[in-house]
Motif scaffolding. Structure first.
Motif, PDB file in Angstrom:
ATOM      1  N   SER A 134       0.834  -1.198   0.000  1.00  0.00           N
ATOM      2  CA  SER A 134       0.000   0.000   0.000  1.00  0.00           C
ATOM      3  C   SER A 134       0.871   1.251   0.000  1.00  0.00           C
ATOM      4  O   SER A 134       0.516   2.261  -0.592  1.00  0.00           O
ATOM      5  N   ARG A 135       2.038   1.182   0.637  1.00  0.00           N
ATOM      6  CA  ARG A 135       2.947   2.334   0.642  1.00  0.00           C
ATOM      7  C   ARG A 135       3.437   2.631  -0.781  1.00  0.00           C
ATOM      8  O   ARG A 135       3.450   3.781  -1.216  1.00  0.00           O
ATOM      9  N   ALA A 136       3.817   1.592  -1.515  1.00  0.00           N
ATOM     10  CA  ALA A 136       4.271   1.782  -2.898  1.00  0.00           C
ATOM     11  C   ALA A 136       3.137   2.301  -3.771  1.00  0.00           C
ATOM     12  O   ALA A 136       3.341   3.165  -4.617  1.00  0.00           O
ATOM     13  N   LEU A 137       1.944   1.767  -3.555  1.00  0.00           N
ATOM     14  CA  LEU A 137       0.791   2.200  -4.341  1.00  0.00           C
ATOM     15  C   LEU A 137       0.476   3.664  -4.065  1.00  0.00           C
ATOM     16  O   LEU A 137       0.223   4.438  -4.991  1.00  0.00           O
ATOM     17  N   ASN A 138       0.511   4.077  -2.802  1.00  0.00           N
ATOM     18  CA  ASN A 138       0.263   5.476  -2.460  1.00  0.00           C
ATOM     19  C   ASN A 138       1.329   6.387  -3.053  1.00  0.00           C
ATOM     20  O   ASN A 138       1.020   7.488  -3.510  1.00  0.00           O
ATOM     21  N   ALA A 139       2.573   5.935  -3.057  1.00  0.00           N
ATOM     22  CA  ALA A 139       3.651   6.721  -3.647  1.00  0.00           C
ATOM     23  C   ALA A 139       3.433   6.887  -5.149  1.00  0.00           C
ATOM     24  O   ALA A 139       3.609   7.984  -5.685  1.00  0.00           O
ATOM     25  N   GLU A 140       3.016   5.799  -5.823  1.00  0.00           N
ATOM     26  CA  GLU A 140       2.725   5.885  -7.262  1.00  0.00           C
ATOM     27  C   GLU A 140       1.609   6.882  -7.538  1.00  0.00           C
ATOM     28  O   GLU A 140       1.688   7.681  -8.468  1.00  0.00           O
ATOM     29  N   ARG A 141       0.558   6.831  -6.721  1.00  0.00           N
ATOM     30  CA  ARG A 141      -0.572   7.747  -6.908  1.00  0.00           C
ATOM     31  C   ARG A 141      -0.153   9.191  -6.681  1.00  0.00           C
ATOM     32  O   ARG A 141      -0.592  10.090  -7.389  1.00  0.00           O
ATOM     33  N   LEU A 142       0.687   9.436  -5.673  1.00  0.00           N
ATOM     34  CA  LEU A 142       1.158  10.785  -5.391  1.00  0.00           C
ATOM     35  C   LEU A 142       1.995  11.316  -6.557  1.00  0.00           C
ATOM     36  O   LEU A 142       1.820  12.470  -6.980  1.00  0.00           O
ATOM     37  N   VAL A 143       2.861  10.483  -7.092  1.00  0.00           N
ATOM     38  CA  VAL A 143       3.683  10.888  -8.238  1.00  0.00           C
ATOM     39  C   VAL A 143       2.788  11.206  -9.436  1.00  0.00           C
ATOM     40  O   VAL A 143       2.967  12.230 -10.111  1.00  0.00           O
ATOM     41  N   GLU A 144       1.799  10.366  -9.706  1.00  0.00           N
ATOM     42  CA  GLU A 144       0.892  10.603 -10.831  1.00  0.00           C
ATOM     43  C   GLU A 144       0.089  11.882 -10.617  1.00  0.00           C
ATOM     44  O   GLU A 144      -0.122  12.652 -11.554  1.00  0.00           O
ATOM     45  N   LYS A 145      -0.341  12.132  -9.399  1.00  0.00           N
ATOM     46  CA  LYS A 145      -1.099  13.355  -9.089  1.00  0.00           C
ATOM     47  C   LYS A 145      -0.227  14.586  -9.366  1.00  0.00           C
ATOM     48  O   LYS A 145      -0.695  15.565  -9.951  1.00  0.00           O
ATOM     49  N   LYS A 146       1.029  14.544  -8.939  1.00  0.00           N
ATOM     50  CA  LYS A 146       1.941  15.666  -9.175  1.00  0.00           C
ATOM     51  C   LYS A 146       2.177  15.874 -10.669  1.00  0.00           C
ATOM     52  O   LYS A 146       2.215  17.008 -11.154  1.00  0.00           O
ATOM     53  N   ARG A 147       2.307  14.772 -11.421  1.00  0.00           N
ATOM     54  CA  ARG A 147       2.471  14.887 -12.873  1.00  0.00           C
ATOM     55  C   ARG A 147       1.271  15.585 -13.501  1.00  0.00           C
ATOM     56  O   ARG A 147       1.415  16.444 -14.368  1.00  0.00           O
ATOM     57  N   MET A 148       0.077  15.181 -13.074  1.00  0.00           N
ATOM     58  CA  MET A 148      -1.145  15.784 -13.612  1.00  0.00           C
ATOM     59  C   MET A 148      -1.208  17.265 -13.269  1.00  0.00           C
ATOM     60  O   MET A 148      -1.578  18.086 -14.113  1.00  0.00           O
ATOM     61  N   GLU A 149      -0.833  17.626 -12.052  1.00  0.00           N
ATOM     62  CA  GLU A 149      -0.826  19.032 -11.652  1.00  0.00           C
ATOM     63  C   GLU A 149       0.149  19.828 -12.515  1.00  0.00           C
ATOM     64  O   GLU A 149      -0.168  20.932 -12.960  1.00  0.00           O
ATOM     65  N   LEU A 150       1.324  19.266 -12.747  1.00  0.00           N
ATOM     66  CA  LEU A 150       2.314  19.955 -13.586  1.00  0.00           C
ATOM     67  C   LEU A 150       1.810  20.122 -15.013  1.00  0.00           C
ATOM     68  O   LEU A 150       1.973  21.184 -15.618  1.00  0.00           O
ATOM     69  N   ARG A 151       1.180  19.064 -15.562  1.00  0.00           N
ATOM     70  CA  ARG A 151       0.607  19.163 -16.909  1.00  0.00           C
ATOM     71  C   ARG A 151      -0.465  20.246 -16.968  1.00  0.00           C
ATOM     72  O   ARG A 151      -0.511  21.032 -17.904  1.00  0.00           O
ATOM     73  N   ASN A 152      -1.326  20.255 -15.967  1.00  0.00           N
ATOM     74  CA  ASN A 152      -2.397  21.250 -15.931  1.00  0.00           C
ATOM     75  C   ASN A 152      -1.834  22.661 -15.829  1.00  0.00           C
ATOM     76  O   ASN A 152      -2.321  23.580 -16.482  1.00  0.00           O
ATOM     77  N   ASN A 153      -0.792  22.835 -15.004  1.00  0.00           N
ATOM     78  CA  ASN A 153      -0.153  24.153 -14.887  1.00  0.00           C
ATOM     79  C   ASN A 153       0.489  24.568 -16.200  1.00  0.00           C
ATOM     80  O   ASN A 153       0.380  25.717 -16.612  1.00  0.00           O
TER      81      ASN A 153
END
Length: 126
Positions: free
Chosen positions: A97-116
């Motif tokens: 679950s820790r690895a999965l949460n880390a993957e989700r956090l990285v993907e969320k940051k990528r999406m935020e950067l793309r949106n910006n």
């Protein structure tokens, strides 16, 4: 039953079937995207695209029914959707679950950067 068919059920025979291997590969390829989606309509469209991909290859979603000469019957679209969305929701074995949460956090940051980046390029082009 042909090699493109996806067989419902548990066990070695269904897991080893070529159509099931393709199905699992398509699910794996789309799982992270699906799990990151908030819109249920988008999730449904993604699941339908996996089903359509199997069908376009000549595959069907089949389940065993009884012990007749031909015990396989085709799943309804609703049953195929349930099978597909369940597979997309599952967490791959061996994933903490820790690895999965880390993957989700990285993907969320990528999406935020793309949106910006998109909003900056839109504001400079106006």
């Amino acid at each position: 039953v042909n090699d493109e068919d996806v067989l419902a059920g548990r066990g070695g025979k269904t897991n080893a079937h070529p159509g099931n291997k393709l199905f699992r590969a398509l699910v794996k390829e789309n799982r992270q995207n699906y799990q990151g989606m908030k819109n249920n309509l988008h999730k449904q469209i993604l699941a339908e695209s996996i089903i359509t991909s199997i069908q376009n290859r000549g595959g069907r979603f089949l389940k065993r029914e009884g012990k007749s000469a031909d015990p396989w019957v085709e799943l309804t679209m609703e049953e195929a959707m349930i099978k597909t969305t369940q597979a997309l929701r599952e967490i791959p074995s061996g994933t903490s679950s820790r690895a999965l949460n880390a993957e989700r956090l990285v993907e969320k940051k990528r999406m935020e950067l793309r949106n910006n980046d998109n909003s900056r390029s839109n504001s400079t082009s106006n």
